[in-house]
Write a protein that holds these residues in place. Structure first.
Motif, PDB file in Angstrom:
ATOM      1  N   UNK A  61      -7.075  12.088  15.948  1.00 28.40           N
ATOM      2  CA  UNK A  61      -6.780  10.889  15.151  1.00 28.40           C
ATOM      3  C   UNK A  61      -6.914  11.213  13.663  1.00 28.40           C
ATOM      4  N   UNK A  62      -6.123  10.528  12.843  1.00 30.11           N
ATOM      5  CA  UNK A  62      -6.150  10.867  11.414  1.00 30.11           C
ATOM      6  C   UNK A  62      -6.833   9.809  10.549  1.00 30.11           C
ATOM      7  N   UNK A  63      -7.422  10.278   9.486  1.00 31.49           N
ATOM      8  CA  UNK A  63      -7.818   9.412   8.385  1.00 31.49           C
ATOM      9  C   UNK A  63      -6.678   9.437   7.387  1.00 31.49           C
ATOM     10  N   UNK A  64      -6.339   8.269   6.851  1.00 32.51           N
ATOM     11  CA  UNK A  64      -5.309   8.217   5.817  1.00 32.51           C
ATOM     12  C   UNK A  64      -5.956   7.705   4.537  1.00 32.51           C
ATOM     13  N   UNK A  81      -3.038  14.572  -4.339  1.00 28.80           N
ATOM     14  CA  UNK A  81      -2.975  14.110  -2.950  1.00 28.80           C
ATOM     15  C   UNK A  81      -2.328  15.164  -2.059  1.00 28.80           C
ATOM     16  N   UNK A  82      -1.251  15.759  -2.548  1.00 32.46           N
ATOM     17  CA  UNK A  82      -0.574  16.796  -1.753  1.00 32.46           C
ATOM     18  C   UNK A  82      -1.527  17.968  -1.521  1.00 32.46           C
ATOM     19  N   UNK A 108       0.848  -1.204   0.000  1.00 31.49           N
ATOM     20  CA  UNK A 108       0.000   0.000   0.000  1.00 31.49           C
ATOM     21  C   UNK A 108       0.878   1.247   0.000  1.00 31.49           C
ATOM     22  N   UNK A 109       0.389   2.300  -0.611  1.00 33.96           N
ATOM     23  CA  UNK A 109       1.070   3.593  -0.518  1.00 33.96           C
ATOM     24  C   UNK A 109       0.161   4.613   0.151  1.00 33.96           C
ATOM     25  N   UNK A 110       0.789   5.490   0.919  1.00 30.82           N
ATOM     26  CA  UNK A 110       0.042   6.564   1.561  1.00 30.82           C
ATOM     27  C   UNK A 110      -0.105   7.707   0.565  1.00 30.82           C
ATOM     28  N   UNK A 111      -1.335   8.159   0.336  1.00 36.12           N
ATOM     29  CA  UNK A 111      -1.525   9.317  -0.540  1.00 36.12           C
ATOM     30  C   UNK A 111      -1.555  10.592   0.280  1.00 36.12           C
ATOM     31  N   UNK A 112      -2.384  10.607   1.315  1.00 39.61           N
ATOM     32  CA  UNK A 112      -2.400  11.757   2.222  1.00 39.61           C
ATOM     33  C   UNK A 112      -3.114  11.386   3.512  1.00 39.61           C
TER      34      UNK A 112
END
Ligand code: PCA
Length: 323
Positions: free
Chosen positions: A227-230, A253-254, A132-136
């Motif tokens: 808490x974050x949503x990714x 994404x940025x 998996x890759x993190x987009x934001x």
């Protein structure tokens, strides 16, 4: 430009679209009107626009495609190419996913940003190992306490049915002698309506989305953690895009990350205002309650987490605390 060359460009565009249009599904667990979902929808639009017809992206909100705790696995298996996950939902899989759910470790927007920077290398590495890759990533507004009756200390919550959404919120219930019940945001309105839950901590955003004001009268503005949503993407799905489209996704994404952090902060006040407008009492916690919360839940939960997370977790906390 001649009519002929214009026609050639238009036709060329149509041909390209017909040739190679990739379709992506985005799984999200929150209502369409929630700020995370609006941000995600804008991201999807930006990607489509920049990809010039090569990529079609559909957002499925409201846990319509997958329930919140299943979204990560769905992205790993490419059943959804992109997913929005609540990181703390996956803490039992890897403690690092839970660092932004630790009460009072990072309890303001600037601190949350610092924590994000500190955790990002480990987070991206772990996701990478899982294909998996993190987009934001974007934080929920600070977590406040929703209760039926005014309280003077946490002891007043003993025995109450406490809605939990993460290992830390479950542990919190245990520490204050409440009864934890795990309920995802999408199921919260019903859990309140049936009396399955009486008190909990969440943001004004989820409080408002869930129409908490129909069941609960008091909101204590404890600002306890963010808490974050990714938003994550299946790596193979990403890598099968051409270079220019990959760039377009990264760029969108940025932009979504920047926009999301700003909106989260701006909307915090707005959401709390809406709770008030709908009849809730907004209470600033007393010094006693604040001390209680730090001592009774903040400190032990951090200590326990550090034990479980080991040197890797300690390194994240050290990087975060470094001036
Ligand atoms: N809303 C989500 C996570 C944190 C928040 O503010 C929820 O309550 O499930």
């Amino acid at each position: 430009m001649s009519k002929l060359s214009l026609a050639a460009i238009v036709l060329g565009g149509i041909a390209a679209t017909a040739q190679a249009q990739t379709k992506w599904d985005i799984a999200s667990a929150y209502p369409t009107s929630n700020f995370h979902t609006e941000n995600l929808t804008q991201f999807a639009k930006d990607v489509e626009q920049a990809a010039g017809g090569k990529l079609r992206v559909t957002v499925h909100a409201n846990a319509a495609l997958f329930k919140a705790p299943d979204i990560k696995r769905a992205v790993q298996g490419n059943q959804a190419q992109v997913g929005e996950i609540l990181l703390v939902n996956y803490q039992n899989e890897w403690q690092g996913y839970g660092v932004d759910g630790l009460p009072f470790l990072a309890d303001s927007y600037p601190e949350a940003r610092k924590l994000y920077q500190a955790q990002k290398p480990a987070l991206e590495k772990k996701l990478g190992e899982q294909g998996i890759m993190l987009l934001y990533a974007v934080p929920w507004p600070p977590q406040g306490l929703f209760v039926k009756k005014p309280i003077s200390s946490l002891a007043d919550l003993k025995g109450s049915k406490w809605r939990a959404y993460s290992p830390a919120t479950t542990r919190m219930a245990e520490l204050i002698g409440a009864q934890p019940v795990t309920v995802q945001a999408a199921d919260l309105p019903q859990a309140m309506a049936t009396g399955a839950v009486e008190s909990f901590m969440t943001s004004g955003a989820t409080g408002y989305d869930s129409k908490t004001y129909e069941h609960i009268k008091y909101y204590y503005n404890t600002q306890a953690w963010l808490p974050k949503n990714a938003v994550i993407v299946n790596r193979k799905a990403f890598e099968s895009l051409d270079e220019a489209t990959q760039q377009a996704v990264r760029k969108a994404a940025a932009a979504a990350e920047e926009r999301g952090w700003k909106t989260s902060e701006a909307k915090d006040r707005e959401y709390v205002g809406l709770l008030k407008k709908n009849g809730m009492e907004i209470v600033e916690p007393s010094p006693q309650l604040k001390t209680d919360m730090r001592k009774m839940v903040g400190e032990p939960i951090l200590k326990e987490w550090l034990q479980k997370a080991g040197p890797e977790g300690q390194a994240v906390v050290d990087a975060y605390k470094k001036p």
